[in-house]
Design an enzyme around this catalytic site. Sequence first.
Site, PDB file in Angstrom:
ATOM      1  N   LYS A 184       0.838  -1.199   0.000  1.00 42.48           N
ATOM      2  CA  LYS A 184       0.000   0.000   0.000  1.00 42.48           C
ATOM      3  C   LYS A 184       0.881   1.260   0.000  1.00 42.48           C
ATOM      4  O   LYS A 184       2.093   1.180   0.187  1.00 42.48           O
ATOM      5  CB  LYS A 184      -0.921  -0.012   1.228  1.00 42.48           C
ATOM      6  CG  LYS A 184      -1.916  -1.185   1.227  1.00 42.48           C
ATOM      7  CD  LYS A 184      -2.969  -1.001   0.189  1.00 42.48           C
ATOM      8  CE  LYS A 184      -4.028  -2.031  -0.016  1.00 42.48           C
ATOM      9  NZ  LYS A 184      -4.208  -3.222   0.670  1.00 42.48           N
TER      10      LYS A 184
HETATM   11  C1  LIG Z   1      -5.512  -4.043   1.064  1.00 42.59           C
HETATM   12  C2  LIG Z   1      -6.952  -3.832   1.122  1.00 42.59           C
HETATM   13  C3  LIG Z   1      -7.708  -4.233   2.229  1.00 42.59           C
HETATM   14  C4  LIG Z   1      -7.141  -5.034   3.364  1.00 42.59           C
HETATM   15  O1  LIG Z   1      -6.114  -4.428   4.028  1.00 42.59           O
HETATM   16  P1  LIG Z   1      -5.277  -5.249   5.142  1.00 42.59           P
HETATM   17  O2  LIG Z   1      -4.495  -4.175   5.830  1.00 42.59           O
HETATM   18  O3  LIG Z   1      -4.407  -6.213   4.381  1.00 42.59           O
HETATM   19  O4  LIG Z   1      -6.231  -5.928   6.038  1.00 42.59           O
HETATM   20  C5  LIG Z   1      -9.052  -3.905   2.251  1.00 42.59           C
HETATM   21  N1  LIG Z   1      -9.635  -3.255   1.228  1.00 42.59           N
HETATM   22  C6  LIG Z   1      -8.946  -2.878   0.135  1.00 42.59           C
HETATM   23  C7  LIG Z   1      -9.657  -2.149  -0.951  1.00 42.59           C
HETATM   24  C8  LIG Z   1      -7.592  -3.167   0.043  1.00 42.59           C
HETATM   25  O5  LIG Z   1      -6.918  -2.804  -1.051  1.00 42.59           O
END
Ligand SMILES: *Cc1c(COP(=O)(O)O)cnc(C)c1O
Length: 376
Positions: A184
Amino acid sequence: MTYKIPLFNLNFDDKEANAAVETIKSGWISTGPKCAELEKMFTEMFSVKYAVSVSNCTDSLHLCCLVCGLGPGDEVIVPSLTFAASVNCIRYVGATPVFADIVGPQHINIDPCDIEKKITPKTKAIIVVHMAGFPAKMDEIMQIANKHHLKVIEDACHGPLSEYNGKKLGTIGDCAAFSFFSNKNISTGEGGMFITNNEEMANKARLLRSHGMTTMSYQRAGGHATSYDIVELGYNFRLDDIRASIAIEQLKKLKPDLEQRAQVRQYYLEKLSNIENIIIPFADNKEFVSNYIMPVIVTTDKKKRDDIRNLIHSTGVQTSVHYPAIHRFSIYKNYPSYLPNTDYVTEHEITLPMYAKLGHDDIDYIVDTLNICING
Ligand SMILES: *Cc1c(COP(=O)(O)O)cnc(C)c1O
């Protein structure tokens, strides 16, 4: 196989490593001063009143559903073109996901018209996902929500510092979730944030994050409290100070990183404009966005998307798909899902590499390769 051009690149340097080491040496590694510092920084950077650090975005979304009071018998409208966590969180609290379609290949976010069609007397909330960091149609969505007294949860995982009419994504609905997963925009391995402007929701999220306990270990270690009560059925959704200290360094880099990504996107748009048989979602967006990923939609009928991807991979360029639609997974196959635009995009989308340090020569190579693989 390692790719010549990966989908994503961490922007880590010694700062993250040093921050983690310092926290380890400080003698306090679980939720404590670094989490508090990170939360304060988040409220300032995101122009929001309350930020609660959590172990990941999935937990943050779970908290969003809890603080919005969702439960058995409630319906929650959500896109299917998203990551599983945006939908699973609804089921964690016993509520029922109802899929809404996306607008189309030009705008791959939830369609306000389809939201209205899916509203029943049981509908209690809408979960909005801002794909790739580009804002969903929030004016229309908030109007619908106000008219029908629905809560709005923003899955803002893709959109830190993205803006919509000058407002930061995640601050428009009732509450929002961010992720610090490795790929991210803010990376700590695992980690996340819950944000809201609603004091009651913030207090509840803070309580539920740590077993519903009225005091935390750090407060007790500092002599600020000696005991605790448990007043809610809570969870352990805490972030630790090691990751929080990494997140602080990542937040410091965020704005310049996103500015570089905007340049990368700009060059992509120029290069891609010469290529036939593709649509670039959100091509007309003018506001500042995070550019978490670079999605394109391949419109040719002559070749299958997955064959095109395999060809691209053989040239050393990594791609991905955002997303395999949720309604097609085994555990959601019995949910009603007439979603023609989602079906089209999930079958035709290819995600190209995107990171701040992606060079013009890399983009030339990616786009030339893409062109040959689609039209060659
Ligand atoms: C990455 C992601 C998640 C989950 O995030 P985590 O921190 O891995 O639990 C949820 N929604 C979207 C749209 C994502 O891209």
